[in-house]
Write a protein that holds these residues in place. Structure first.
Motif, PDB file in Angstrom:
ATOM      1  N   ILE A  35       0.529  -0.859   0.077  1.00  0.00           N
ATOM      2  CA  ILE A  35      -0.042   0.352   0.464  1.00  0.00           C
ATOM      3  C   ILE A  35       0.651   1.220   0.018  1.00  0.00           C
ATOM      4  N   ARG A  91       0.642   3.163  -2.648  1.00  0.00           N
ATOM      5  CA  ARG A  91      -0.386   4.032  -3.988  1.00  0.00           C
ATOM      6  C   ARG A  91      -0.461   4.747  -3.106  1.00  0.00           C
ATOM      7  N   SER A  92      -0.880   6.192  -3.856  1.00  0.00           N
ATOM      8  CA  SER A  92      -1.180   7.220  -3.498  1.00  0.00           C
ATOM      9  C   SER A  92      -1.655   7.426  -2.722  1.00  0.00           C
ATOM     10  N   TYR A  93      -3.365   6.292  -3.017  1.00  0.00           N
ATOM     11  CA  TYR A  93      -3.937   7.101  -1.707  1.00  0.00           C
ATOM     12  C   TYR A  93      -3.634   6.612  -0.263  1.00  0.00           C
ATOM     13  N   SER A  94      -2.602   5.840  -0.410  1.00  0.00           N
ATOM     14  CA  SER A  94      -2.364   6.176   1.390  1.00  0.00           C
ATOM     15  C   SER A  94      -1.878   6.777   1.740  1.00  0.00           C
ATOM     16  N   LYS A 146      -6.030  -3.195  -5.130  1.00  0.00           N
ATOM     17  CA  LYS A 146      -6.502  -3.550  -6.627  1.00  0.00           C
ATOM     18  C   LYS A 146      -7.857  -2.161  -5.837  1.00  0.00           C
ATOM     19  N   SER A 190      -8.059   1.160  -4.992  1.00  0.00           N
ATOM     20  CA  SER A 190      -7.034   1.518  -6.915  1.00  0.00           C
ATOM     21  C   SER A 190      -8.006   2.056  -7.543  1.00  0.00           C
TER      22      SER A 190
END
Lengths: 258, 294
Positions: free
Chosen positions: A174, A177-180, A214, A217
């Motif tokens: 994670i 991943r940019s959302y982290s 995923k 994402s």
């Protein structure tokens, strides 16, 4: 205590490709870090920073050093929780601690004699991408993983940290991943995984944790997921875990749908 | 959040598709940087009556997505029609700040339609869930350079280090990182450091011998980089050169680099250090400067 840091030039000297073998050999053969004085011809190879830290020692008690990662992440973060994110990206801070205060710990956890790539990947910031380096270097990795998983709303704020260190593959999957970067999204997802396991679900299979990572994402591609509350992310992730789990069940005839 | 030109299962107002006609959307950003924070002022610009009505009724929102991937900073700001401004502490961000404007559904939106839809959507309606992206503005990127950083201070873009291995006799120049690394064999390094810090007359001579050729080598490589030019803009040493050049009214960018005389630029950036070095040679020799150290 104020943290001693290493200057950019000194870090460059230690990290320069042409010097790496020599430095690696010095770490392996010297009982302590006194060799730094010889290398830099300076009785004080470090310089003092403005960063304060309560003095503490790392746990070096486990026969398998990796088993101390979670405990040491907590100790390090607890002592340096106050530093801002931009300071936690500063290589001089981590290299100062690596070659100074926590030199013995680094030798315990990442002894170059034990693995060929340890010195380059764990003692240094090898330049394989700034963020990637931060999440790989032996000390900065501990701080950043604790930072991403620390939850001050819980009675034990390190509850999710402890869960993640038990499932390192998930943690690794994670952080890039940019959302982290979104605390609601990140903690909602981790909590869903933790609760799913606590409720009897299995997240051991890569397809499970990769699938839910995923899925988030995918959500981020269609929706601005930062608008969702932590509870909403939790619910969506938990439902998805149920769906993936049912799909992976031995007698399942379900097909993948979005 | 990097927006790619992708397809959505419903019309989205963007600059990279024609889902809407006679419509446009963006949120302009003005920035003000100080040592401690960056202040961003947002002003929405929307040309589409249907979306405007949804914003007015609160069913859709202007939102700006702000992200600094390096420090794991990510925040959304809801922007009212009249605009908004926010301040972000310099401590939370580093390197690059990406800003992307959106219009999103504030809640679930059933039977959405818009009279400016492309006729291909003839009479179609869509059910959108909360957070669905309805319009995407132009993504902007801000480079975060701390004012107290080494920017525009040319000598500090170099890192002169020692090669400890005594067998090594070559000087190595490495410009793949944030600084231009000049690696010197051990004995050369010692002489360089001693003279550079203790002998002001020797400094321009040393710079002319070492820094100028290194700078020319790097600039020549940028000059011939072609499609790889963007890689250099990622490196702090090159951005510092661009900034320092601007101070002497020179533009160093993708379109000007091919016509730049790299020796001339290097000399100007280093304040004619070669000329000064030659003038200083007699003083260095008289005072036993270079070579006088054991």
């Amino acid at each position: 205590m104020k943290i001693d840091i290493l200057s950019d030039e000194r870090i460059d000297t230690l990290a320069t490709k042409e010097n790496q073998k020599t430095i690696e050999a010095l770490i392996q053969t010297s009982p302590n870090n006194e060799w730094l004085k010889d290398i830099f011809r300076d009785e004080h190879p470090f310089s003092s920073s403005k960063i304060e830290m309560n003095d503490f020692e790392m746990d070096m008690s486990a026969p398998n050093p990796e088993d101390t990662d979670c405990e040491n992440a907590k100790r390090l973060y607890e002592a340096l929780k106050h530093i801002p994110e931009s300071t936690a990206c500063d290589v001089r801070l981590w290299e100062g601690l690596t070659f100074g205060k926590f030199y013995d710990y680094m030798k315990y956890r990442y002894n170059p004699a034990n693995q060929k790539n340890y010195f380059r990947a764990r003692w240094l910031f090898p330049g394989e991408g700034k963020k990637r380096d931060l999440f790989r270097q032996g000390l900065s990795m501990l701080w950043w993983y604790a930072y991403l998983t620390y939850d001050e709303t819980q009675a034990n704020p390190y509850e999710l940290t402890e869960f993640c260190f038990k499932h390192k593959d998930f943690l690794i999957s994670i952080y890039m991943r940019s959302y982290s970067g979104s605390k609601n999204v990140r903690l909602g997802l981790i909590q869903a995984l933790r609760d799913f396991e606590r409720d009897g679900g299995s997240i051991e299979k890569k397809e499970v944790y990769n699938g839910v990572v995923k899925y988030i994402s995918f959500l981020g591609g269609a929706y601005l997921i930062d608008l969702y509350t932590r509870e909403e992310i939790y619910e969506k992730a938990y439902n998805e875990l149920n769906r993936i789990s049912a799909e992976l069940a031995p007698n399942s005839t379900k097909r993948f749908t979005l | 959040m990097h927006i790619k030109a992708k397809l959505y299962p419903y019309p989205v107002l963007t600059s990279f598709n024609n889902d809407y006609l006679d419509s446009s959307f963006d949120i302009s950003v003005e920035d003000e940087k100080s040592e401690k924070e960056i202040t961003l002022k947002f002003s929405p610009e929307l040309k589409n009556e249907g979306l405007k009505a949804l914003i007015d009724s609160g069913e859709a929102l202007f939102v700006v997505h702000i992200e600094c991937s390096y420090t794991s900073f990510r925040r959304i700001v809801k922007v009212p029609i009249g605009g908004a401004s926010i301040s972000i502490s310099a401590n939370q961000i580093a390197e690059l700040l990406n800003i992307c404007p959106f219009i999103v559904a504030a809640g679930d939106l059933f039977g959405y339609s818009n009279k400016n839809f492309n006729p291909e959507y003839d009479g179609a309606t869509f059910d959108l869930e909360k957070g669905s992206i309805m319009a995407i503005g132009i993504e902007k990127a801000y480079r975060i350079e701390k004012e107290d950083d080494e920017v525009a201070n040319i000598p500090s873009i170099f890192s002169v280090t020692e090669i400890i291995d005594k067998q090594q006799t070559d000087i190595i120049i490495d410009y793949t990182g944030d600084k231009i690394g000049i690696r010197l064999p051990s004995d050369v390094y010692r002489k360089f450091v001693t003279q550079n810090s203790n002998n002001p007359n020797a400094q321009p001579v040393l710079h002319a011998m070492l820094i100028i050729p290194a700078l020319i080598k790097c600039l020549e490589d940028v000059k011939h980089s072609g499609a790889d030019y963007y890689q250099y803009e990622e490196r702090r040493w090159f951005r510092s050169i661009q900034k320092a050049a601007k101070k002497i009214n020179l533009e160093v960018n993708e379109s000007t680099i091919s016509s730049i005389d790299t020796f001339e630029l290097a000399e100007k950036l280093m304040h004619n250090t070669t000329s000064n070095g030659i003038k200083n040679l007699s003083k260095v020799a008289v005072e036993g400067g270079i070579g006088g150290e054991n």
